[in-house]
Scaffold this active site. Structure first.
Site, mmCIF file in Angstrom:
data_model
loop_
_atom_site.group_PDB
_atom_site.id
_atom_site.type_symbol
_atom_site.label_atom_id
_atom_site.label_comp_id
_atom_site.label_asym_id
_atom_site.label_seq_id
_atom_site.Cartn_x
_atom_site.Cartn_y
_atom_site.Cartn_z
ATOM 1 N N GLY A 67 4.531 6.854 -4.837
ATOM 2 C CA GLY A 67 3.207 6.627 -4.269
ATOM 3 C C GLY A 67 2.965 5.173 -3.917
ATOM 4 C CG ASN A 68 3.450 3.898 -0.871
ATOM 5 O OD1 ASN A 68 2.831 4.384 0.072
ATOM 6 N ND2 ASN A 68 4.690 4.248 -1.190
ATOM 7 C CB THR A 83 8.988 -1.549 -4.332
ATOM 8 O OG1 THR A 83 9.831 -0.410 -4.433
ATOM 9 C CG2 THR A 83 9.758 -2.792 -4.740
ATOM 10 C CB THR A 112 5.228 -0.058 -1.313
ATOM 11 O OG1 THR A 112 5.723 1.222 -0.944
ATOM 12 C CG2 THR A 112 4.169 -0.464 -0.300
ATOM 13 C CD GLU A 114 7.997 5.372 2.062
ATOM 14 O OE1 GLU A 114 8.111 4.922 3.215
ATOM 15 O OE2 GLU A 114 8.676 6.318 1.649
ATOM 16 C CG HIS A 196 8.147 12.122 1.051
ATOM 17 N ND1 HIS A 196 8.519 11.023 1.772
ATOM 18 C CD2 HIS A 196 7.688 11.634 -0.120
ATOM 19 C CE1 HIS A 196 8.312 9.935 1.057
ATOM 20 N NE2 HIS A 196 7.800 10.287 -0.094
HETATM 21 ZN ZN LIG Z 1 6.816 9.120 -1.493
#
Ligand SMILES: [Zn+2]
Length: 289
Positions: A67-68, A83, A112, A114, A196
């Site tokens: 998660g982010n 991260t 992160t 993402e 995902h």
């Molecule tokens: Zn993810």
């Protein structure tokens, strides 16, 4: 020669205006990266990210370091989670300051992986001010089947989210993965990421987390209802139209409605605020207030 007296309202106006000017906080876009990172606004946003990270972990929407969360800070910056850290263990010093190209400008931890996904959403849709990615189990269950939950069953879901979208699969952390959301990011504030999890955007981090809650609870309810073995009762179309009217007023996107434009910048309210303050002070001085 007698000097014309300055009206009291004019005198009050000058004093109030000077006070407002002295208290004016520079907009974040005027600030250097370090000043932006140390601003009161950044401090409040870091607290909100930490609070929401804890909610995600408590609800089991994130696992391990998964998660982010990110949020825009003015026009030039954003704050994001690092991260390799549980979203339940975030501290203010862990939150990174980045520009819109993903360069870290402040913070000791690597951002992160993402962030690319978040950046694509911010660049494509200026209405997105906060982005949140997580792995809530019931919504992710739909995402691994490449399907979205049915619509027309619960008013809250229709208003806040509506028809969800599911992306094609790409390897997480890559630019190709980040771009999988682009076809959906205007008409959907909540997107299922194939095999995902999900990603949500909103005006604040708190509201983006609400979307994750609403989607996952809805997916769970749909799965339970299907186990009852009776046909699901759909809300009649004319009642869906009433919900869409509410949705439009609340400013949520929906492919069933014409696309909402970016909210225009609020008109400077300084003069209206000033007039109101002057009127209040004058009323006090004249014994009216
Ligand atoms: Zn993810």
């Amino acid at each position: 020669m007698e000097q014309a007296a300055i009206p009291i309202a004019e005198q009050v106006r000058e004093v109030v205006q000077a006070a407002m000017e002295a208290l004016r906080v520079p907009a974040s876009e005027d600030l250097s990266p370090s000043a932006a990172a140390n601003s009161f606004e950044a401090e409040a946003l870091r607290c909100e990210i930490i609070k929401v990270g804890r909610k995600l972990w408590d609800r089991q929407y994130v696992d391990g370091n998964g998660g982010n969360i990110s949020v825009r800070l003015g026009q030039k910056y954003l704050l994001c989670t690092p991260t390799m850290l549980s979203k339940g263990d975030l501290e203010p010093a862990d939150i990174c300051l980045s520009d819109l190209e993903g360069n870290i400008l402040a913070g000791d931890r690597p951002r992160t992986s993402e962030l690319l996904l978040h950046l694509e959403i911010y660049k494509a849709n200026p209405r997105a001010r906060a982005v949140l990615h997580c792995h809530p189990p019931y919504a992710t269950a739909f995402a691994i089947t490449g399907t979205v939950p049915p619509v027309g069953l619960i008013p809250e879901y229709e208003i806040f989210i509506g028809p969800a979208a599911v992306t094609r699969y790409e390897t997480p952390g890559t630019q190709a993965f980040a771009e999988t959301v682009l076809p959906f990011v205007h008409d959907h504030n909540t997107i299922l990421l194939a095999n995902h999890g999900i990603v949500c955007w909103s005006d604040t981090v708190t509201h983006a987390e609400w979307l994750a809650e609403i989607l996952d609870t809805y997916c769970k309810t749909c799965l339970i209802a299907q186990q009852i073995g009776k046909p699901l009762t759909v809300i009649p179309d004319e009642k869906i139209q009433e919900l869409l009217a509410i949705k439009r007023r609340m400013g949520f996107p929906d492919a069933r409605m014409a696309r909402l434009s970016e909210p225009s910048c609020p008109a400077p309210a300084a003069n209206a605020d000033l007039d109101r303050l002057v009127e209040q002070v004058v009323a006090r001085l004249e014994g009216r207030g």
